[in-house]
Design an enzyme around this catalytic site. Structure first.
Site, short mmCIF file in Angstrom:
data_model
loop_
_atom_site.label_atom_id
_atom_site.label_comp_id
_atom_site.label_asym_id
_atom_site.label_seq_id
_atom_site.Cartn_x
_atom_site.Cartn_y
_atom_site.Cartn_z
CE1 TYR A 103 -1.69 4.18 12.82
CE2 TYR A 103 0.37 3.10 13.43
CZ TYR A 103 -0.45 3.69 12.48
OH TYR A 103 -0.04 3.78 11.18
NE ARG B 250 -3.23 2.64 2.64
CZ ARG B 250 -3.33 3.43 3.71
NH1 ARG B 250 -2.84 3.03 4.87
NH2 ARG B 250 -3.92 4.60 3.62
CG ASN C 76 -5.26 3.48 8.88
OD1 ASN C 76 -5.46 2.47 8.24
ND2 ASN C 76 -4.83 4.60 8.34
CD GLU D 167 -4.46 7.61 9.99
OE1 GLU D 167 -3.91 8.68 10.29
OE2 GLU D 167 -4.05 6.50 10.42
CG HIS E 266 -1.20 8.96 3.21
ND1 HIS E 266 -1.33 7.59 3.43
CD2 HIS E 266 -0.78 9.48 4.40
CE1 HIS E 266 -0.98 7.31 4.67
NE2 HIS E 266 -0.66 8.43 5.28
CD GLU F 96 -1.74 4.20 8.24
OE1 GLU F 96 -1.47 4.67 9.38
OE2 GLU F 96 -2.01 4.91 7.26
C1 LIG Z 1 -2.21 18.13 21.16
C2 LIG Z 1 -2.96 16.95 20.70
O1 LIG Z 1 -2.15 16.23 19.79
C3 LIG Z 1 -2.80 15.15 19.39
C4 LIG Z 1 -1.93 14.37 18.41
O2 LIG Z 1 -2.89 13.54 17.85
C5 LIG Z 1 -2.50 12.63 16.92
C6 LIG Z 1 -3.43 11.66 16.65
C7 LIG Z 1 -3.14 10.70 15.73
C8 LIG Z 1 -1.90 10.70 15.11
C9 LIG Z 1 -1.61 9.62 14.18
C10 LIG Z 1 -0.40 9.36 13.57
N1 LIG Z 1 -0.62 8.23 12.90
C11 LIG Z 1 0.36 7.45 12.14
C12 LIG Z 1 0.12 7.87 10.70
N2 LIG Z 1 -1.14 7.32 10.17
C13 LIG Z 1 -1.03 7.57 8.74
C14 LIG Z 1 0.43 7.37 8.43
O3 LIG Z 1 0.85 8.46 7.66
C15 LIG Z 1 1.15 7.34 9.78
O4 LIG Z 1 2.30 8.17 9.74
N3 LIG Z 1 -1.87 7.83 13.04
N4 LIG Z 1 -2.48 8.67 13.84
C16 LIG Z 1 -0.96 11.69 15.37
C17 LIG Z 1 -1.26 12.65 16.31
#
Ligand SMILES: CCOCCOc1ccc(-c2cn(C[C@@H]3NC[C@@H](O)[C@H]3O)nn2)cc1
Length: 447
Positions: free
Chosen positions: A296, A77, A294, A166, A121, A353
């Site tokens: 995590y 992907r 996705n 996302e 993306h 993911e």
């Molecule tokens: C002050 C509040 O701050 C909040 C931060 O909140 C988030 C939430 C979610 C993420 C996040 C990052 N990823 C990984 C990526 N998914 C797509 C792919 O490109 C990966 O690199 N998934 N979710 C980051 C930050």
């Protein structure tokens, strides 16, 4: 020892995204995206990092395809960089950009690896942001033009497509919380962007049906899982509100043709409303072939008055954390998948993911990332539980094939099963690569 055996037709894969790995930001006719602008604005990205060179995969794709072949995955992907393939926002192709992806796609197919393309993306052309970006409904038209151009160019050889990655991150994280590009902090902007992303998804699906009749198309929402701290109604309701923000807000319009009333009422209290025009929800909710998920992390959470939009507080203390600080919460993976199955029925699901951040470096030519192997064992066990519970999981695509530009965290956070030296661009397969290689070949692993 317990053996976890997966269905023989489950697809195994790995994932990346254009802005995070390609580099060559100013090469081959590529135009700036909002992430070029955002990352070059001081203070937005850790250590002042940007995607100008990234993993230099634009020049090293042949090596990366060989790494994928050796890994033994069924699918790869990756995303297409919209500003690399479109010379303008009216549909003029950039031949160099098209040639790059055509070569990459052919290389994958030659090695027996099925390409899965993500159309969006997060790297919106800056020229569109200059006229309002996803807040401007016109951007939906520009996306449909871009999507149709990609279907025309690659639809003969690529049969699985993802429209939007996302949408919660690309809308609320980027326009309300503000830590991702373009970095706005406006709830109405987040709602408008979310709606236009869903509309863009629907328009691409409409075009896809006529242009790639033998293909499959879906999208890839992200969600975490929050378990109520207690069985008190206020804790249960607080968790439900926060999870609806990622799950129902982005899935009800697609699978039910409506936005969740609970969240609309909450947004209204902040004078923020979703602006639905005639026909929008019919466009958004036409049938798709699969849903990407996705996942995590997750945690327990409880009601906390006047905390954020939903009066909820996640409690991360007490959990093992990855090196990005997220709790390791594999039960949340099982809970999320069975919850989505209960809400939306037998929609085929690809895990588009799942992975973990551990920042090990190369020592004596190897990378001992046992924590990542443990994370993968826990989450693949949760996945196996969901499959045994009847959730129609069609594939598991690991994030990520290689360490890469982790958005606002820059290169400080490593999600890859292949280590990247950002000075030399040397790739080093981690121990997790060799562990996952056995899983893709055997279709089972031992706990
Ligand atoms: C002050 C509040 O701050 C909040 C931060 O909140 C988030 C939430 C979610 C993420 C996040 C990052 N990823 C990984 C990526 N998914 C797509 C792919 O490109 C990966 O690199 N998934 N979710 C980051 C930050």
């Amino acid at each position: 020892m317990t053996t976890i055996q997966f269905p023989k037709d489950l697809k195994w894969g790995a994932a990346t995204a254009a802005y995070q790995i390609e580099g060559a930001a100013n090469k081959g006719g590529r135009r700036p995206s909002i992430w070029d602008t955002f990352s070059h604005t001081p203070g937005n990205v850790k250590n002042g990092d940007n995607g100008d060179e990234a993993c230099d995969s634009y020049h090293r794709y042949e090596e990366d395809v060989q790494i994928l072949k050796e890994l033994g995955v069924d699918v790869y992907r990756f995303s297409i960089s919209w500003p690399r393939v479109m010379k303008d926002d009216e549909g003029t192709l950039n031949p160099e950009g098209i040639a790059y992806y055509r070569t990459l796609i052919q290389s994958l197919i030659t090695e027996g690896i099925e390409p899965i393309i993500t159309l969006y993306h997060w790297d919106l052309p800056q020229t569109l942001q200059d006229i309002g970006g996803w807040e401007n409904r016109e951007t939906v038209n520009a996306f449909q033009t871009y999507a149709e151009a990609m279907f025309r160019e690659f639809g003969d050889s690529v049969k699985k497509w993802i429209t939007i990655n996302e949408p919660w991150c690309a809308s609320f994280l980027s326009n309300y919380i503000g830590v991702h590009a373009p970095g706005k902090q406006d709830l109405q902007a987040g709602i408008d962007v979310a709606h236009h992303l869903l509309l863009a998804h629907g328009r691409a699906v409409e075009s896809f049906r006529g242009m790639v009749p033998d293909g499959e198309i879906g999208y890839a929402p992200n969600a975490d899982w929050l378990e109520p701290y207690s069985n008190s109604q206020e804790d249960i309701d607080a968790c439900k509100r926060d999870m609806q923000w990622k799950i129902e807000w982005f899935m009800d319009p697609v699978f039910k043709g409506e936005y969740p009333a609970l969240l609309q009422d909450i947004f209204a209290k902040h004078n923020a409303y979703v602006k639905v025009e005639e026909g929008d929800l019919e466009t958004i909710s036409q049938p798709i072939d699969f849903m990407g998920i996705n996942y995590y992390s997750g945690s327990i959470a409880r009601h906390k008055k006047d905390n954020g939009l939903f009066d909820v507080e996640a409690i991360w203390d007490g959990y093992d954390k990855t090196d990005i600080g997220w709790p390791v919460y594999p039960e949340g993976f099982y809970n999320l998948l069975t919850h989505i199955h209960q809400l939306y029925g037998d929609v085929p699901i690809y895990i588009t993911e799942n992975g973990a951040c551990y920042n090990h470096e190369v020592e004596n030519g190897m990378v001992n990332d046992q924590e990542r192997i443990d994370y993968l064992k826990q989450h693949l066990t949760a996945l196996h539980r969901a499959i045994k519970s009847g959730v129609p999981i069609k594939g598991y695509i690991l994030w990520s094939l290689m360490d890469n530009f982790e958005w606002a965290e820059g290169y400080s956070k490593r999600f890859g099963i292949v280590h990247v030296n950002y000075r030399t661009f040397e790739r080093t397969k981690k121990e997790s690569y060799y562990w996952y290689q056995k899983v893709t070949h055997n279709n089972w692993f031992e706990l």
